[in-house]
Scaffold this active site. Structure first.
Site, PDB file in Angstrom:
ATOM      1  N   GLY A 156       4.398  -8.274   9.288  1.00 50.41           N
ATOM      2  CA  GLY A 156       5.462  -8.224   8.293  1.00 50.41           C
ATOM      3  C   GLY A 156       5.075  -7.380   7.091  1.00 50.41           C
ATOM      4  O   GLY A 156       5.880  -6.592   6.582  1.00 50.41           O
ATOM      5  N   TYR A 157       3.853  -7.549   6.633  1.00 48.92           N
ATOM      6  CA  TYR A 157       3.367  -6.789   5.481  1.00 48.92           C
ATOM      7  C   TYR A 157       3.318  -5.296   5.805  1.00 48.92           C
ATOM      8  O   TYR A 157       3.766  -4.462   5.010  1.00 48.92           O
ATOM      9  CB  TYR A 157       1.979  -7.299   5.096  1.00 48.92           C
ATOM     10  CG  TYR A 157       1.419  -6.707   3.831  1.00 48.92           C
ATOM     11  CD1 TYR A 157       1.760  -7.227   2.589  1.00 48.92           C
ATOM     12  CD2 TYR A 157       0.540  -5.632   3.869  1.00 48.92           C
ATOM     13  CE1 TYR A 157       1.242  -6.693   1.418  1.00 48.92           C
ATOM     14  CE2 TYR A 157       0.013  -5.094   2.710  1.00 48.92           C
ATOM     15  CZ  TYR A 157       0.364  -5.627   1.481  1.00 48.92           C
ATOM     16  OH  TYR A 157      -0.153  -5.080   0.334  1.00 48.92           O
ATOM     17  N   ALA A 158       2.804  -4.943   6.984  1.00 44.85           N
ATOM     18  CA  ALA A 158       2.730  -3.536   7.377  1.00 44.85           C
ATOM     19  C   ALA A 158       4.129  -2.931   7.480  1.00 44.85           C
ATOM     20  O   ALA A 158       4.364  -1.797   7.041  1.00 44.85           O
ATOM     21  CB  ALA A 158       1.984  -3.389   8.702  1.00 44.85           C
TER      22      ALA A 158
END
Length: 252
Positions: A156-158
């Site tokens: 999700g962060y990427a």
């Protein structure tokens, strides 16, 4: 030829995620260069360290509280800020959730995307309208090395940080001709809360340090100079850039 100006006297800057880490360092650096600061965080405390740092430079500080996972709350903040003469918006608020992609809970995915990408657009859209109407402004996002790479156990962060890089370019394409510069800083491995788990893992920490030519974890204040540059008249012809501040990581 005159020297480029980094003077921010008389400017009003909004910094999200301002209570600690990179956000606090950016807020203080902008204040040291002359800007007044509106610091946005989830639960700002009266007389906080960032407030003291800003006012020590003779600049004003006011706090706003918002949950960046609550779109309505972010939209309400945007509507308020749209009415103010905001010259600089630093979109720094963010979160990270770690779990392997095959088992990554969808609620964590949604939370990271909402905080790190969607809320950034909602706030920037509102504040940007005011900047466009006045014909000037500086918008700075906090991107990531994972705007260029995929990371491990942080899908999700990427995805969100890759989205930030795309959003920067999209907004720059539309707004640069109207006097509004949109850029991002991509911090490398900085010693903040978000990297605590990595620093606590001796093997992972050593592997990271072995790849950083500078030979150390970054500090929050390592990001401050880039933020002042992108907020200042010195960067008036810089638009749509994602600037790595990473100790040389991406060049390795």
């Amino acid at each position: 030829m005159t020297a480029p100006s980094f003077d921010l006297t008389g400017r009003l800057a909004v910094v999200t995620g301002a209570s600690r880490g990179i956000g606090a360092a950016i807020a203080e650096a902008l204040a040291a260069s002359g800007a007044d600061i509106i610091g946005v965080s989830t639960a700002p405390a009266p007389g906080s360290a960032v407030e003291r740092a800003v006012t020590a430079h003779g600049r004003s500080f006011s706090a706003r509280a918002v949950d960046f996972a609550d779109r309505d709350a972010v939209a309400a903040l945007g509507a308020e800020l749209e009415q103010l003469p905001v010259d600089i918006l630093v979109n720094n608020a963010g979160t990270i959730e770690r779990a392997p992609a095959a088992q990554h809970p969808l609620e964590l995915w949604d939370r990271v995307i909402d905080i790190n990408l969607s809320s950034q657009f909602v706030l920037t859209q509102a504040v940007g309208r005011g900047m466009l109407s006045r014909g000037h402004g500086k918008v700075i996002f906090t991107a990531s090395l994972l705007s260029f790479q995929g990371g491990i156990n942080v899908p999700g962060y990427a995805a969100a940080k890759s989205g930030v890089a795309g959003l920067v370019k999209a907004l720059a394409n539309e707004w640069a001709a109207h006097g509004v510069n949109v850029n991002a800083i991509a911090p490398g491995y900085i010693a903040t809360d978000n990297t605590q788990a990595l620093r606590d893992d001796p093997d992972r920490s050593r592997a990271i340090l072995d790849r950083i030519p500078a030979g150390r974890w970054g500090r929050s204040d390592d990001i401050a100079g880039a933020a002042v540059f992108l907020a200042s008249p010195a960067s008036d012809y810089v638009s749509g850039v994602v600037l790595p501040v990473d100790g040389g990581w991406l060049g390795r």
